[in-house]
Enzyme design. Structure first.
Site, PDB file in Angstrom:
ATOM      1  N   CYS A   2      -2.401  -8.994  -1.954  1.00  0.00           N
ATOM      2  CA  CYS A   2      -3.377 -10.030  -1.639  1.00  0.00           C
ATOM      3  C   CYS A   2      -3.741 -10.808  -2.896  1.00  0.00           C
ATOM      4  CB  CYS A   2      -4.642  -9.468  -1.006  1.00  0.00           C
ATOM      5  SG  CYS A   2      -4.400  -8.514   0.491  1.00  0.00           S
ATOM      6  N   ARG A  27       2.476 -11.426  -5.446  1.00  0.00           N
ATOM      7  CA  ARG A  27       1.753 -10.209  -5.098  1.00  0.00           C
ATOM      8  C   ARG A  27       2.102  -9.729  -3.693  1.00  0.00           C
ATOM      9  NH1 ARG A  27      -2.986  -9.647  -8.484  1.00  0.00           N
ATOM     10  NH2 ARG A  27      -4.093  -8.562  -6.832  1.00  0.00           N
ATOM     11  N   TRP A  74      -2.186  -9.570   2.670  1.00  0.00           N
ATOM     12  CA  TRP A  74      -1.174  -8.572   3.002  1.00  0.00           C
ATOM     13  C   TRP A  74      -1.837  -7.625   4.000  1.00  0.00           C
ATOM     14  CZ3 TRP A  74      -0.049  -3.298   2.582  1.00  0.00           C
ATOM     15  CH2 TRP A  74       1.313  -2.949   2.616  1.00  0.00           C
ATOM     16  N   ASN A  98      -9.892  -8.421  -1.015  1.00  0.00           N
ATOM     17  CA  ASN A  98      -8.763  -7.541  -1.309  1.00  0.00           C
ATOM     18  C   ASN A  98      -9.260  -6.106  -1.238  1.00  0.00           C
ATOM     19  OD1 ASN A  98      -7.340  -9.854  -1.891  1.00  0.00           O
ATOM     20  ND2 ASN A  98      -7.237  -9.498  -4.097  1.00  0.00           N
ATOM     21  N   GLY A  99      -8.502  -5.231  -0.623  1.00  0.00           N
ATOM     22  CA  GLY A  99      -8.901  -3.837  -0.567  1.00  0.00           C
ATOM     23  C   GLY A  99      -9.131  -3.353   0.848  1.00  0.00           C
ATOM     24  N   GLU A 479      16.371   5.059  -8.749  1.00  0.00           N
ATOM     25  CA  GLU A 479      15.947   3.666  -8.932  1.00  0.00           C
ATOM     26  C   GLU A 479      16.958   2.698  -8.335  1.00  0.00           C
ATOM     27  OE1 GLU A 479      14.119   0.076 -10.335  1.00  0.00           O
ATOM     28  OE2 GLU A 479      13.458   2.028  -9.588  1.00  0.00           O
ATOM     29  N   LYS A 483      16.001  -0.007  -5.440  1.00  0.00           N
ATOM     30  CA  LYS A 483      16.204  -1.453  -5.559  1.00  0.00           C
ATOM     31  C   LYS A 483      16.990  -1.990  -4.372  1.00  0.00           C
ATOM     32  CE  LYS A 483      13.952  -2.660  -9.003  1.00  0.00           C
ATOM     33  NZ  LYS A 483      12.995  -1.664  -8.471  1.00  0.00           N
ATOM     34  N   GLU A 486      14.816  -1.942  -1.235  1.00  0.00           N
ATOM     35  CA  GLU A 486      13.670  -2.842  -1.348  1.00  0.00           C
ATOM     36  C   GLU A 486      14.012  -4.274  -0.965  1.00  0.00           C
ATOM     37  OE1 GLU A 486      10.454  -1.777  -4.786  1.00  0.00           O
ATOM     38  OE2 GLU A 486      12.477  -2.242  -5.479  1.00  0.00           O
ATOM     39  N   HIS A 502      24.625  20.334  -1.193  1.00  0.00           N
ATOM     40  CA  HIS A 502      23.502  21.031  -0.566  1.00  0.00           C
ATOM     41  C   HIS A 502      22.901  20.215   0.581  1.00  0.00           C
ATOM     42  CE1 HIS A 502      23.426  24.320  -3.440  1.00  0.00           C
ATOM     43  NE2 HIS A 502      23.627  23.421  -4.391  1.00  0.00           N
ATOM     44  N   LYS A 602       3.454  -6.753  -4.815  1.00  0.00           N
ATOM     45  CA  LYS A 602       3.725  -6.509  -6.221  1.00  0.00           C
ATOM     46  C   LYS A 602       2.756  -5.493  -6.815  1.00  0.00           C
ATOM     47  CE  LYS A 602       5.785  -7.320 -10.155  1.00  0.00           C
ATOM     48  NZ  LYS A 602       7.142  -6.804 -10.356  1.00  0.00           N
TER      49      LYS A 602
END
Length: 607
Positions: A2, A27, A74, A98-99, A479, A483, A486, A502, A602
Site C-alpha cells: 500500500c 510497493r 493491496w 496502511n496496515g 532463491e 524468483k 514470483e 529423499h 514490495k
C-alpha cells in the site's frame, strides 16, 4: 505494501497526488483512489487495477481542491474492488490506511448498534465511521481523531481529511511507516520518502505511536501518551533517476544490471582501501565474546541469511541460529545474552522482522540490522545499522538488494573470523581480495544474458521446475526457485542436492527441468552424482557452473550456463545473476507483469 500520499498545497493537488502514487507503485497494489477538499466540500475518486484507470477517471470526472490524500491499496480485508478501495469516507471524514485494524469487528458491531451503516467489507471503513460518530457527539476534528486513534489495535499508518477543513490533515502511525515533508507554505505526507522527493527534501519521520496534526504552517506531533514530541527534521537526498527505467524495459532488468556497481559500492564500504581487511562503522561488534549469531529475515532476505550461516560457521567457527521472522517470535526461542542478533530487511519496515527484533531487545548482547533504508524503523531501533547501499529498488522481486545483503554479510563473517582467531591476517587479506573481485565477475556473468534468454524461453514452457544446490549453493537454489515462481508463476522448488532421493526425485520426468547450481568446488563430484540420478530418469538438467565444472560434468546435460571462475566461498553472490536472468526472461516470454507480479507487495508491513 500500500502507498499513502497527502498534500496541503497551493496548487490543484489531484495530479500531484497521482504522480506521488506512481512513485509508490513498486510497493504493490490492486486499486487506488484520491480524496480532496475543495471550498470545504469533501469528494473522492476510486478505481481498481493500475493507476492509469484512476488517471482516466480523473480526466473524465476531475477532482478539484488544494488539499488531498491518495492511496494505492493491496487488499487484505475485502476483495479488490472499487467499493473497498481507499479513501474510505463516512459523512465528513475520509481516511487512507496502511496496515490492519485487529479490533475492527467489535468496533463495527458497537457502531452498528448505535445506528451507523457500513458500505464495505474492510477494516479501514471502521476508522472513518468511528471518527464520524465522535464528530456527531460534538468533538472537533482534532479531538475526534485523537480519541479514535487511541481505540485502534493493530498496525497502521493513517491519514485523515475532513469536510470543511481545507487546511488540516491528521496522520498517525503504529507499526507502519509514515513521513512528513516540509515545503514553503505547503506540507506533505508519504508512506515512503520517495513519493515526496520531487516536492521536498526536508522530512520528519513519525516514530512508533506518533500522531501529527498538520496544517500548511507545519506539523504538531504528539507521542503515544499524547504529549507534544520533538522529532528531528532530516534533509534527504533521493536519486530520482532510480525511479526511471532508462534504457531498460523493466525495473527488474535495470536493477539486475546495476549489481556490479552497487555490490562494488557495498564491498568498498566494508573493506579497507587496500582491500586487505574489513572495516565496520563506529560502534562495531564484539564477535570474540559472542556465543552465537542469530539471523532473522523474511523471503529473499531469509535466503541471504541462510548463505551467511555457512559463512559464519565456516569462516569464524561461530554457531548460527536462524529463522523466518514470522515464526521466530511465536516459538519464543531462548536468547543468550552473549548472542549477536542480526536482522536483514531491504525496506527496514518488514512487520514480522521488526516484531522479531523487538522480541530480542533486552535479551541479546547486540542488535544489528542490515538494511537498504537507513531511516527505516528497523534501522532506527537497532544498536548498529549497516546499510547495503543498493539504492532504490523498484522491482518487487528483489535482485540487487539480495546481492548487496550478501556482500555485507560476507564482510561481517570475515570480520567475525578475524576477531575470533579463526582467520589469520593472510587469510583475511585473501578473502577480502576475493570478495573485491566479485563485481568484475558479475559483469562477465551478465554477458551470458543472450544465452540465458534462449534457455529461459524453453523453461517458460514448463509447469514445474526444480533447483538443486549443495552447501552455500543450496540457499541459491531456494532463491532461484523463488524468483521463478514470483514473476513467471511457474511452480518451482529448491532443494539441497542430497535431498533429491529423499522425495523430490519422484517428480522427475522429461517434462521437469532441473537447474543445478554448482561451481567446481569440494562438493562438485557429489552434485554430479545427483545430476546422474536426474538424467537416468530422463530429467533435463540445466547446469550452471564454471568451465572446469562443465568439462568434468560428463555427457547428457541438456544445457549449460558457464560462469567465470570464483573463490567458491563467494560463488553464491555471483550465481545469483543467472538465477535472476533466468526468471526474468522466462517471465518476459510468458508476458507476466515482471515488476509488479500479482498478489505481491514490495514492503510487507502487516503480518
Amino acid at each position: 505494501m500500500c502507498g499513502i500520499v497527502g498534500i496541503l498545497g497551493t496548487h490543484e493537488v489531484a495530479p500531484i497526488l497521482l504522480d506521488g502514487l506512481k512513485r509508490l507503485e513498486y510497493r504493490g497494489y490492486d486499486s487506488a483512489g484520491i480524496a480532496t477538499v475543495n471550498d470545504g466540500h469533501l469528494d473522492r475518486r476510486r478505481a481498481t487495477g493500475k493507476l492509469i484507470n484512476l488517471s482516466d477517471l480523473l480526466v473524465n470526472d476531475p477532482l478539484r481542491g488544494k488539499a488531498g490524500i491518495g492511496h494505492t491499496r493491496w487488499a487484505t480485508h475485502g476483495a479488490p474492488n472499487t467499493m473497498n478501495a481507499h479513501p474510505h469516507k463516512s459523512g465528513p471524514v475520509a481516511v487512507v490506511h496502511n496496515g490492519i485494524i485487529e479490533n475492527f469487528k467489535p468496533l463495527r458491531q458497537e457502531l452498528e448498534e448505535a445506528g451507523y451503516a457500513f458500505e464495505t467489507d474492510t477494516d479501514t471503513e471502521t476508522i472513518a465511521v468511528l471518527i464520524r460518530s465522535l464528530l456527531d457527539a460534538g468533538r472537533d476534528a482534532r479531538s475526534a481523531a485523537a480519541e479514535a486513534i487511541g481505540r485502534l489495535e493493530g498496525a497502521f499508518a493513517l491519514l485523515l481529511l475532513f469536510e470543511g477543513e481545507d487546511d488540516l490533515m491528521i496522520a498517525a502511525r503504529k507499526g507502519s511507516p509514515l513521513a512528513i515533508g516540509h515545503g514553503d507554505g505547503e506540507m506533505y505526507v508519504g508512506s515512503d520518502a520517495l513519493a515526496l522527493a520531487p516536492m521536498t527534501s526536508r522530512v520528519t519521520y513519525l516514530e512508533e505511536g506518533d500522531r501529527a496534526v498538520i496544517t500548511r504552517a507545519g506539523a504538531e506531533i504528539f507521542d503515544t501518551a499524547g504529549r507534544r514530541a520533538n522529532r528531528d527534521m532530516e534533509v534527504i537526498q533521493l536519486d530520482l533517476a532510480a525511479s526511471e527505467k532508462g534504457q531498460y524495459r523493466h525495473f527488474m532488468a535495470k536493477e539486475i544490471h546495476e549489481q556490479p556497481t552497487v555490490v562494488g559500492n557495498a564491498i568498498s564500504h566494508y573493506l579497507t582501501p587496500d582491500c586487505d581487511d574489513t572495516r565496520l562503522p563506529d560502534g562495531g561488534l564484539d564477535f570474540a565474546s559472542a556465543d552465537r549469531v542469530i539471523l532473522v529475515a523474511c523471503g529473499t532476505a531469509h535466503y541471504a541469511c541462510l548463505v551467511a550461516k555457512y559463512w559464519f560457521e565456516q569462516l569464524a567457527g561461530l554457531p548460527v541460529d536462524m529463522d523466518i521472522a514470522s515464526e521466530f517470535r511465536y516459538r519464543e526461542p531462548p536468547v543468550s545474552d552473549r548472542s549477536i542478533a542480526i536482522f536483514v530487511s531491504q525496506s527496514g519496515e518488514t512487520a514480522d522482522t521488526l516484531a522479531a527484533m523487538r522480541y530480542v531487545r533486552g535479551k541479546a548482547a547486540r542488535i544489528v540490522s542490515v538494511v537498504n533504508v537507513p531511516t527505516s524503523s528497523i534501522a532506527r531501533e537497532s544498536d548498529l545499522a549497516l546499510p547495503i547501499l543498493a539504492g532504490t529498488e523498484i522491482g518487487v522481486a528483489s535482485t540487487k538488494a539480495f546481492t548487496c545483503q550478501l556482500a555485507v554479510l560476507a564482510a561481517l563473517a570475515i570480520e567475525a573470523g578475524r576477531q575470533r582467531g579463526a582467520l589469520d591476517a593472510g587469510r583475511v587479506a585473501a578473502l577480502c581480495q576475493s570478495l573485491r573481485r566479485v563485481p568484475g565477475l558479475m559483469n562477465i556473468a551478465l554477458a551470458c544474458e543472450s544465452e540465458i534468454k534462449s534457455i529461459a524461453a524453453r523453461i517458460s514452457e514448463a509447469q514445474d521446475v526444480l533447483f538443486l544446490g549443495r552447501g552455500a549453493m543450496f540457499p541459491l537454489a531456494l532463491e532461484g526457485a523463488l524468483k521463478l515462481k514470483e514473476i513467471s508463476y511457474i511452480h518451482a522448488e529448491g532443494y539441497a542436492s542430497g535431498e533429491l532421493k529423499h522425495g523430490p526425485i519422484a517428480l522427475i520426468d522429461k517434462k521437469v527441468p532441473v537447474v543445478v547450481m554448482t561451481p567446481h568446488d569440494a562438493l562438485f563430484e557429489k552434485t554430479v552424482s545427483n545430476m546422474q540420478e536426474v538424467m537416468a530418469r530422463k530429467g533435463r538438467v540445466l547446469l550452471i557452473t564454471d568451465a572446469t565444472g562443465a568439462a568434468e560434468a560428463g555427457e547428457g546435460i541438456w544445457r549449460s550456463i558457464i560462469m567465470p571462475e570464483i573463490d567458491p566461498i563467494f560463488a553464491p553472490i555471483l550465481y545469483a545473476i543467472p538465477a535472476q536472468l533466468l526468471a526474468y526472461h522466462a517471465a518476459v516470454t510468458k508476458g507476466t507483469d515482471v515488476d509488479q507480479p500479482r498478489n505481491l507487495a514490495k514492503s510487507v508491513t502487516v503480518e
